[in-house]
Design an enzyme around this catalytic site. Sequence first.
Site, short mmCIF file in Angstrom:
data_model
loop_
_atom_site.label_atom_id
_atom_site.label_comp_id
_atom_site.label_asym_id
_atom_site.label_seq_id
_atom_site.Cartn_x
_atom_site.Cartn_y
_atom_site.Cartn_z
N ASP A 2 61.41 52.42 88.23
CA ASP A 2 62.53 53.33 88.46
C ASP A 2 63.52 53.21 87.30
O ASP A 2 63.12 53.25 86.14
CB ASP A 2 63.16 53.03 89.83
N HIS A 25 56.85 55.13 95.65
CA HIS A 25 57.78 54.80 94.57
C HIS A 25 58.01 53.31 94.40
O HIS A 25 58.47 52.87 93.34
CB HIS A 25 59.11 55.50 94.83
#
Length: 320
Positions: free
Chosen positions: A101, A296
């Site tokens: 991220d 994610h």
Amino acid sequence: MSEITHRYIETNGIRMHLAEAGSGPLVLLLHGFPELWYSWRHQLLALAAAGYHAVAPDVRGYGDTEAPPRVESYTLLNLTADIVGILDALGEQQAVLVGNDWGANIVWWSARLFPERFRAVVVLNIPYEVQPPASSQMLKQWSGQAFNFALYFQQPGVAEKELEVDARRTLRLFFYALSGDAPADLVPYLFTRKPANAGALDGMPEPQRLPTWLSEADLEYNTQIFTRTGFRGALSKYRARDLDWEELSGLTKMSVQQPVLFIGGERDSTMRFARLEATKALPNLHKVVMLPGCGHWAQQERPAEVNAELLAFLRQEVEH
């Protein structure tokens, strides 16, 4: 058997919290939003057992690391300088960088700006881009009438008001909605069809139970930290993106020359829409790994697979 220990260092003008385990070649693990050093709990111990010094900081603005008040403090130039400062504080000349991220953005730019300090990079879910993260104006053009998380996070106080009402619920919804456990059509809705005037949590369903990779104890640890700190520091990186565009757009001739391992989750929000051409064109790309059914939070959702790929890469690229 190694255990995770904690200490504080001074780096780039701030006090930073480090979690670490093991000894040997240095591997730095950089988390994203809304995470903490804790997102690397599985990797810290696996790396230590394999003969590495694994270090996971709370990056600037998060957890037990300082959160300066000014948005200007959260540019990628500052965030990358923080990471170089970790090496200096630990007395190390080089390290391997690993990031997910926003931590991945820090990894990409650290490797470009300080190539002599970082010998190899491992990036999860954020493909390489020649240009810096898009400016807010570019995001507005791309988003049209759809909600955009980065745009929603721009105005100081707005996202904080929503996310801090119940930090446990905020984290529970984020972790579930962007994971591989959520319904397959949820990510396309949240990123392309959700109304522009919605809140960040609108449209994120309550899970009937936590995913198997996220225990109640895991959620509680994150909740306690974010309840204490709030979300302002974590959101400040998003608010510095226009400064990043100004400061980094002239540095795009600097590419990543180091060996690169890229790991993506097939159901990750970024991988649904991102392009991998620039990543695959890197001169020393080792491998692109796609994890079926993973979202994610790859290092948390699929720790065994991530650890196996990470350790195989390190064995090839890092001399003990």
